[in-house]
Scaffold this active site. Structure first.
Site, short mmCIF file in Angstrom:
data_model
loop_
_atom_site.label_atom_id
_atom_site.label_comp_id
_atom_site.label_asym_id
_atom_site.label_seq_id
_atom_site.Cartn_x
_atom_site.Cartn_y
_atom_site.Cartn_z
N ASP A 49 -4.07 1.67 5.25
CA ASP A 49 -4.62 1.20 3.96
C ASP A 49 -4.03 -0.07 3.62
OD1 ASP A 49 -2.10 2.32 3.43
OD2 ASP A 49 -2.79 2.46 1.38
N HIS A 57 8.16 2.15 5.51
CA HIS A 57 7.61 3.58 5.63
C HIS A 57 6.64 3.78 6.66
CE1 HIS A 57 8.97 4.13 1.46
NE2 HIS A 57 8.44 3.07 1.09
O1 RIB Z 1 4.97 5.39 -0.23
C1 RIB Z 1 4.66 4.61 0.85
C2 RIB Z 1 3.21 4.53 1.43
O2 RIB Z 1 2.38 4.06 0.32
C3 RIB Z 1 3.17 3.54 2.56
O3 RIB Z 1 2.06 3.91 3.51
C4 RIB Z 1 2.40 2.20 1.69
O4 RIB Z 1 1.87 1.38 2.73
C5 RIB Z 1 1.55 2.67 0.67
O5 RIB Z 1 0.39 3.07 1.27
CA CA Z 2 0.21 2.49 3.87
#
Ligand code: RIB
Ligand code: CA
Length: 304
Positions: free
Chosen positions: A9, A241
């Site tokens: 995303d 992340h």
């Molecule tokens: O909580 C972190 C996640 O949420 C990551 O994937 C960031 O890109 C958002 O999508």
């Molecule tokens: Ca993400």
């Protein structure tokens, strides 16, 4: 080489994860599938194509869900985290390359059937495309090799609510559907990703390479680090992340795991909470520890 489908995303940390994956010889990225989440799905597709152009790799991109699996919600972008454009306001021109016409979940079904027991899916946004794929073709469930999900917060607090992590809160019904489907899921949640920090000092090292792409990545990531300066000032940078999910696919020894099952809360104050439990045979691999410094070094050696 491991064949992977990468569901994004795109988002700043998604973009960093894309570069890390594409520069890793262990992975063969068959295609990117896009989902709403940090931004709308049209923006996620545009950003994915723009990042591919910056990196100079032509990998097919398939647009996917523009709304949640059950509720049909479309709102709630994370522009305060990722910028108006989703890339830290660093995107100056729209990409020239275009997405494919096939729908994301159809691409997932097609590839998994074409290469039974070979394909790993890396999912770093809401789990809507995966839920749609298994809803349409449940026969893919036993023939997917691995599903590595950045999402959830099992033993730690959430990041968008005290209980929930952004990707799961965005579509809790899709997450519950995927986690209870029998897919071989590894959950790379906030339990480990909040321990992986990219320090701000690295951005000037990227800029010093003189590459246009490195400047773009540094400008984009600076926006993300500014958000973290108020959200989590103690960590001294931004959390990696989505890159950690890629890292786990490349080298699973970066993390320590425990087998459990996961129940997703789909209603009420705790919506999006991922509760680990031991009812039935434990089927989900939860990451509970990470060698953060070794991972960071590996990520930095490949991202730019
Ligand atoms: O909580 C972190 C996640 O949420 C990551 O994937 C960031 O890109 C958002 O999508
Ligand atoms: Ca993400």
């Amino acid at each position: 080489m491991k064949p992977v489908i990468f569901d994004v995303d795109t988002g700043i940390d998604d973009a960093l994860a894309m570069a890390y994956a594409l520069n890793s010889p262990e992975l063969e990225v068959l295609g990117f599938t896009t989902c709403y989440g940090n931004v709308s799905v049209a923006e996620a597709t545009r950003n994915t194509l723009a990042v591919l152009e910056k990196i100079g790799k032509h990998i097919p991109v398939y647009e996917g869900a523009d709304q949640t699996f059950v509720r049909g919600e479309k709102e709630g972008w994370a522009k305060h985290v990722h910028g108006e454009d989703g890339l830290g306001n660093a995107l100056k021109n729209a990409p020239i390359i275009q997405a494919e016409s096939k729908f994301a979940s159809d691409f997932i079904i097609e590839q998994v059937k074409k290469r039974p027991n070979e394909v790993t899916i890396i999912a770093v946004g809401p789990l809507t495309n995966l839920a749609m794929a298994i809803n349409k073709a449940p026969e893919i469930i036993p023939i997917v090799k691995d599903v590595v999900v950045m999402g959830g917060a099992v033993k730690v607090p959430g990041n968008v609510t005290p209980y929930g992590e952004a990707n799961i809160v965005a579509d809790p019904e899709a997450a519950e559907y995927v986690f209870s489907s029998g897919f071989p899921v590894t959950l790379v949640g906030l339990d480990v990703t909040m321990q992986t920090t990219l320090p701000k000092s690295k951005l000037n090292e990227w800029r010093a390479t003189g590459q246009e792409m490195a400047h773009f990545f540094a400008d984009m990531t600076e926006f993300y680090i500014k958000f973290y300066e108020s959200f989590a000032p103690d960590i001294g940078g931004c959390a990696l992340h989505d890159p950690l999910a890629v890292g786990v696919v490349i080298d699973s020894s970066f993390v320590k795991t425990e087998m459990m099952n996961i129940k997703v809360v789909t209603e009420g104050e705790e919506v999006g909470r991922t509760i680990g439990h031991f009812e039935g045979e434990p089927k989900i691999r939860i990451c509970t520890g990470v060698e953060a410094e070794r991972f960071l070094e590996h990520f930095l050696s490949r991202v730019i």
